[in-house]
Design a protein around this motif. Structure first.
Motif, PDB file in Angstrom:
ATOM      1  N   ARG A 325       0.824  -1.209   0.000  1.00  0.00           N
ATOM      2  CA  ARG A 325       0.000   0.000   0.000  1.00  0.00           C
ATOM      3  C   ARG A 325       0.855   1.255   0.000  1.00  0.00           C
ATOM      4  O   ARG A 325       0.481   2.285  -0.509  1.00  0.00           O
ATOM      5  N   LEU A 326       2.031   1.161   0.629  1.00  0.00           N
ATOM      6  CA  LEU A 326       2.895   2.341   0.737  1.00  0.00           C
ATOM      7  C   LEU A 326       3.707   2.573  -0.524  1.00  0.00           C
ATOM      8  O   LEU A 326       4.444   3.536  -0.619  1.00  0.00           O
TER       9      LEU A 326
ATOM     10  N   LYS B   3      -7.981   2.777   9.555  1.00  0.00           N
ATOM     11  CA  LYS B   3      -7.251   2.744   8.282  1.00  0.00           C
ATOM     12  C   LYS B   3      -6.353   3.957   8.069  1.00  0.00           C
ATOM     13  O   LYS B   3      -5.505   3.942   7.189  1.00  0.00           O
ATOM     14  N   ARG B   6      -2.810   3.337   7.887  1.00  0.00           N
ATOM     15  CA  ARG B   6      -2.254   2.663   6.712  1.00  0.00           C
ATOM     16  C   ARG B   6      -2.339   3.571   5.486  1.00  0.00           C
ATOM     17  O   ARG B   6      -2.117   3.118   4.382  1.00  0.00           O
ATOM     18  N   ASP B   7      -2.691   4.812   5.700  1.00  0.00           N
ATOM     19  CA  ASP B   7      -2.941   5.711   4.577  1.00  0.00           C
ATOM     20  C   ASP B   7      -1.674   5.937   3.749  1.00  0.00           C
ATOM     21  O   ASP B   7      -0.660   6.417   4.259  1.00  0.00           O
ATOM     22  N   PRO B   8      -1.715   5.563   2.471  1.00  0.00           N
ATOM     23  CA  PRO B   8      -0.511   5.673   1.644  1.00  0.00           C
ATOM     24  C   PRO B   8      -0.018   7.114   1.490  1.00  0.00           C
ATOM     25  O   PRO B   8       1.195   7.347   1.456  1.00  0.00           O
ATOM     26  N   ALA B  11       1.740   8.160   4.656  1.00  0.00           N
ATOM     27  CA  ALA B  11       3.008   7.443   4.736  1.00  0.00           C
ATOM     28  C   ALA B  11       4.013   8.019   3.743  1.00  0.00           C
ATOM     29  O   ALA B  11       5.187   8.228   4.076  1.00  0.00           O
TER      30      ALA B  11
END
Lengths: 344, 392
Positions: A325-326, B3, B6-8, B11
């Motif tokens: 996801r990253l 969530k 986990r946020d792209p 990040a």
């Protein structure tokens, strides 16, 4: 002394080595060598020019009844789906029952009724069978072995050799439900989840896709034991391509994610019983998604691609990868044995 | 599950900020993630890959299976060969190699080895079969110790005389002290040695029990920063950014910060601590790679000694090698272990792929050392998630 451990049956590296070192070693022939879900056999001498697909599978699930299905349904759909992903229309099944002394008569009846319903839904008949009762302790309640025969749909040519850079990976719905439902059922009722198995037949929808899209469909496999990740590894290995799975794109229900966090499991490695990974030519993909949606599979999604040598994955070489996801990239591998709950 | 963690985009912004800071600093930074669950999260989420060349993340001694001594492991496996005895274990222990085999192999050879999620499940199993002995392998850090204590109390309440445990719990702060003590003396004598760890990503679960203050000694005694954080990608990147900024700041400003306040408090979980103290007490403990560290283990207090499997079965003469193939057979695997550098990996002296056995003699299929066995082990995480990255 070297012995068989549970890990040898988990569908990961240990299973793969065992199959090669023992079974392939002794049974070697061109049909088995492909190690695909079904063997495709040449047409006989008769008037029909149709090739036959043949497969067999043993079902040993605990518990026998679980949310969303039971061992009987699984024994029908599991085998029917192995025929369907070989590009065949399932026709006949055989079923062998290994029953432990003391097993409840009513439960056996319930399983058989469920199998009959499943067979009708999948359009197959159970045409032969066998019954064995073993002493208490020699098996766990009930084991079922089914074999299936189907006729290859004309004009279909599914092969990993046809998988090329640029092809799309499509899944027909959310992953992890069957494996998570079983794991939660084993924790007992007070674990308190409502995850149901996705146990269902694939033959109907796959026949539509194969007839409509023809050569646009390159390769099919149902990601059962070992889950979607293992299926992507198998694809990369047999096609000799660089295959990238996009984590963000894989549909995973929230309750499955939650249960996996609790139990220390990775949903990408959990079994599915009504899912298929489809490799399609890029130009066939929009139509493929539309057909899946028409068939009610509205969570179907493009989850990855066979990388081209020009792209950013060009230098990574053949193999299976996960783009996280990253945006990081990591190797995808088979599990060694079972997924193990972790200590802290 | 939230969530946001986990946020792209969030990040991605953090990765950019860290890279900018490192650019200003003019050199890469080396940090240690103490906890095995962080190790897996870092590999699995691709963070190690995203911070390549900027921040090096070394795994620490926070994988319980990895740090359990070979002697303990051999003893645990030998229990599985005792007649009429069931070994209860967390799943991670199943494939750890002992002198001649693993628990999984002991089970295949007829031993009764059962995997459980909670020590209390073990008490229930013992209650259901009173004529059988049940031994629970009490492995893990401050997180699992309260569960062990609860199980002992429950077994006592039910009057069970067939439930015991092999005590092998360990405590994290003692290990960090042991890890840092030689490094400090090395630095003060200026004798070179491997480049030092400049800050710690501290475990989230353990800290929920022991609290933030338990790590204040890192800054006070060793002048090093630490950050307690959770296991989602954004948690870990926030901790890395905080630690990099702390490294950039002038000397003297080092402290231990809690970036996991949604779970961790200053003083931790008082009830869990009290429960642990009631049943268990500190004892010297042998750590793989770190040697024996005073007061770094937890064993049963005198009043609960009846639940100690080591004492019960040793007293009955139950663990003589003649009775137990696992203790009497060839030492071939143990010989292999001597070439294994798990100890150096656990101290952060080398990265997993620097071990000569990594991916050659030692793979998850036939692991030589425990760091390759446990899914939380540094070697297993590198092998499973980043193998081709190393091969490039």
């Amino acid at each position: 002394m070297k012995r068989i451990t549970l890990g040898h049956g988990a569908g990961g590296t240990l299973t793969s080595d065992l199959v090669r070192q023992v079974f392939l070693h002794h049974f070697m022939n061109p049909y088995l060598e492909a190690l695909s879900d079904s063997a495709v056999l040449p047409p006989g001498d008769g008037d029909s020019a149709t090739s036959l697909a043949v497969t067999t599978d043993a079902f040993v699930v605990t518990p026998i009844f679980f949310p969303g299905g039971d061992i009987g349904e699984l024994a029908v759909f599991g085998t029917v789906n192995d025929l369907a992903v070989a590009g065949a229309r399932p026709a006949y099944l055989t079923a062998s029952f290994i029953i432990e002394e003391g097993f409840a008569y009513a439960d056996l009846d319930r399983v058989a009724a469920s199998m009959a319903r499943a067979a009708r839904r999948a359009g197959v008949q159970v045409v032969a069978g066998d019954t064995k009762v073993v002493e208490r302790g020699s098996c766990d309640g009930l084991f079922i072995v089914t074999s299936g025969v189907g006729r290859l749909i004309p004009g279909v040519s599914l092969s990993s050799a046809r998988v090329l850079p640029g092809d799309c990976l499509v899944i027909n719905g959310a992953v992890g439900q069957h494996g998570a439902a079983i794991m939660c059922a084993r924790q007992g009722e007070d674990f308190g989840t409502s995850i149901r198995s996705d146990c269902s037949p694939l033959a109907g929808v796959l026949e539509t896709l194969l007839v409509e899209l023809g050569e646009g469909i390159k390769w099919l496999r149902d990601p059962t034991r070992g889950g979607l990740a293992t299926t992507v590894v198998e694809l990369a290995e047999s096609a000799g391509q660089c295959v990238v799975l996009e984590e963000e794109a894989v549909p995973i229900p929230d309750d499955v994610c939650g249960a996996c966090e609790m139990l220390g499991l990775d949903p990408l490695y959990l079994a599915n019983e009504g899912k298929v990974l489809i490799v399609a030519a890029p130009e066939a993909t929009p139509r493929l998604l539309a057909l899946l949606s028409e068939a009610g599979q509205d969570q179907a999604a493009v989850v990855g691609q066979v990388a081209t040598s020009q792209g950013m994955m060009g230098s990574w070489g053949a193999g299976a990868y996960l783009r996280t996801r990253l945006g990081g990239t990591k190797t995808l591998d088979r599990l060694t044995g079972h997924q193990m709950p972790r200590i802290c | 599950m939230n969530k946001d963690f986990r946020d792209p985009e969030l990040a991605g912004g953090l990765v950019k900020a860290i890279r900018r800071d490192i650019n200003d600093l003019g050199r890469p930074v080396r940090l240690m993630e103490v906890c095995g669950t962080h190790t897996v999260a870092i590999s699995r989420s691709g963070i190690r890959n995203l911070l390549d060349g900027v921040v090096e993340l070394r795994s620490g001694p926070g994988c319980p299976v990895c740090v359990t001594s070979q002697e303990d492991i051999d003893h645990m496996i030998s229990l599985a060969y005792l007649p009429n005895t069931t070994v209860l274990t967390y799943g991670d222990m199943l494939r750890v190699p002992g002198a001649t085999g693993t628990l999984e192999e002991a089970r295949a050879a007829g031993g009764d080895v059962r995997v459980l999620y909670s020590a209390l499940d073990g008490v229930r199993a013992a209650g259901a079969e009173p004529s059988r002995q049940f031994v629970f392998l009490a492995v893990g850090f401050e997180t699992t110790a309260p569960g062990t204590a609860l199980a002992v109390k429950e077994a006592a309440r039910r009057g069970l005389d067939n439930f015991t445990l092999h005590p092998a719990h360990k405590t994290i702060p003692a290990a960090l002290r042991a890890l840092l003590a030689p490094a400090r003396s090395q630095a003060s004598t200026g004798s070179g040695g491997p480049p030092a760890i400049e800050g710690f990503i501290l475990p989230g679960h353990v800290s929920a029990v022991i609290g933030r203050k338990a790590y204040d000694f890192l800054a006070a005694d060793f002048g090093l920063p630490g950050v307690i954080t959770g296991f989602e990608p954004v948690d870990i990147l926030l901790a890395v950014r905080e630690l990099v900024r702390s490294v950039m700041a002038r000397a003297g400003g080092k402290r231990v910060v809690n970036l996991y306040p949604r779970v961790v408090r200053e003083d931790g979980n008082a009830r869990a601590q009290a429960l642990t103290r009631e049943v268990l007490e500190p004892c010297p403990s042998a750590w793989r790679g770190l040697g024996t560290i005073p007061d770094s283990g937890l064993t049963l207090r005198e009043e609960w000694r009846a639940f100690n499997a080591v004492k019960r079965f040793a007293g009955a003469g139950g663990l003589q090698s003649s009775l137990h193939p696992a203790l009497g057979g060839s030492r071939s695997r143990a010989a292999g272990i001597s070439a294994c550098r798990c100890g150096d990996v656990l101290r952060g002296l080398i990265a997993a792929p620097e071990c000569p056995l990594f991916g050659r003699g030692c793979t998850p299929i036939s692991p030589v050392g425990p760091c390759m066995v446990s899914s939380e082990g540094s070697c297993a995480a590198h092998y499973a998630h980043e193998r081709r990255r190393h091969a490039r």
